[in-house]
Write an enzyme that holds these catalytic residues in place. Structure first.
Site, PDB file in Angstrom:
ATOM      1  N   SER A 188       0.855  -1.194   0.000  1.00 43.99           N
ATOM      2  CA  SER A 188       0.000   0.000   0.000  1.00 43.99           C
ATOM      3  C   SER A 188       0.887   1.240   0.000  1.00 43.99           C
ATOM      4  O   SER A 188       1.763   1.374   0.864  1.00 43.99           O
ATOM      5  CB  SER A 188      -0.905   0.027   1.237  1.00 43.99           C
ATOM      6  OG  SER A 188      -1.604   1.254   1.297  1.00 43.99           O
TER       7      SER A 188
ATOM      8  N   VAL B  63       6.925   2.400   4.616  1.00 46.70           N
ATOM      9  CA  VAL B  63       7.928   1.759   3.765  1.00 46.70           C
ATOM     10  C   VAL B  63       7.602   1.992   2.287  1.00 46.70           C
ATOM     11  O   VAL B  63       8.474   2.333   1.491  1.00 46.70           O
ATOM     12  CB  VAL B  63       8.035   0.249   4.084  1.00 46.70           C
ATOM     13  CG1 VAL B  63       9.009  -0.443   3.144  1.00 46.70           C
ATOM     14  CG2 VAL B  63       8.461   0.045   5.536  1.00 46.70           C
ATOM     15  N   CYS B  64       6.335   1.832   1.919  1.00 47.13           N
ATOM     16  CA  CYS B  64       5.931   2.036   0.519  1.00 47.13           C
ATOM     17  C   CYS B  64       6.048   3.510   0.136  1.00 47.13           C
ATOM     18  O   CYS B  64       6.468   3.836  -0.978  1.00 47.13           O
ATOM     19  CB  CYS B  64       4.514   1.527   0.293  1.00 47.13           C
ATOM     20  SG  CYS B  64       4.314  -0.236   0.655  1.00 47.13           S
ATOM     21  N   ASP B  65       5.671   4.383   1.045  1.00 45.45           N
ATOM     22  CA  ASP B  65       5.786   5.826   0.834  1.00 45.45           C
ATOM     23  C   ASP B  65       7.230   6.173   0.479  1.00 45.45           C
ATOM     24  O   ASP B  65       7.487   6.857  -0.518  1.00 45.45           O
ATOM     25  CB  ASP B  65       5.347   6.541   2.117  1.00 45.45           C
ATOM     26  CG  ASP B  65       5.523   8.042   2.069  1.00 45.45           C
ATOM     27  OD1 ASP B  65       4.515   8.752   2.029  1.00 45.45           O
ATOM     28  OD2 ASP B  65       6.679   8.514   2.103  1.00 45.45           O
TER      29      ASP B  65
END
Length: 164
Positions: free
Chosen positions: A52, A57-59
């Protein structure tokens, strides 16, 4: 394929992609609710699957690739998650993401199935990276054993720069 999410084993379903394979086709949804498939993309491409984009972490991953996109001229970068297109568009707008294209696999889950990144227990995509050359050959693959870890940014960018 073995993977963990926060140190807990999870099951990845779908076909494992290897270097040298023809890139599997897929259907995903862009931020305008239009269907996008592999044939709609051209040139050298980086496909990133993430759980997501609205998680720390994805950001960081999406922001890093957005910042480094200028260093890989002529390469298209796609981040694919199960987030709804509305959420992806809102997040990209709020964070100034303009060099990475976000796509959603929420509808058909074909990216997860065709690239072996669907996490059965979570209904999300695992973190993985694929570099596809202009002839639709996979030239780089990275499935992260621990989904909450970052990919190897430099290796991905190097593979994209070297791809034709």
């Amino acid at each position: 394929m073995k993977a963990k999410f926060q140190n807990n084993p999870v099951t990845l379903t779908g076909s494992v992609v290897k270097v040298g394979d023809n890139a599997p086709d897929f259907k995903a949804i862009d931020n305008n609710l239009k269907e996008v498939s592999l044939k709609d993309t051209k040139g050298v491409r980086i496909l990133l699957t993430v759980p997501s984009i609205d998680t720390p972490v994805c950001d960081l991953e999406v922001r890093t690739f957005n910042d480094k996109a200028a260093s890989v001229k002529g390469v298209s970068i796609y981040t694919i998650s199960m987030d709804l297109p509305f959420a992806q568009a809102r997040w990209c707008g709020a964070h100034g993401i303009n060099s990475v294209t976000t796509l959603s696999d929420y509808k058909d889950r074909l990216v997860g199935k065709n690239y072996g990144t669907y996490v059965e227990e979570l209904g999300l995509l695992a973190r993985a990276a694929f570099v596809i050359d202009s002839n639709n050959k996979v030239v780089y693959v990275e499935y992260l054993e621990e989904i909450t870890n970052q990919p190897n940014f430099e290796a991905i960018l190097k593979a994209a720069k070297e791809a034709k």
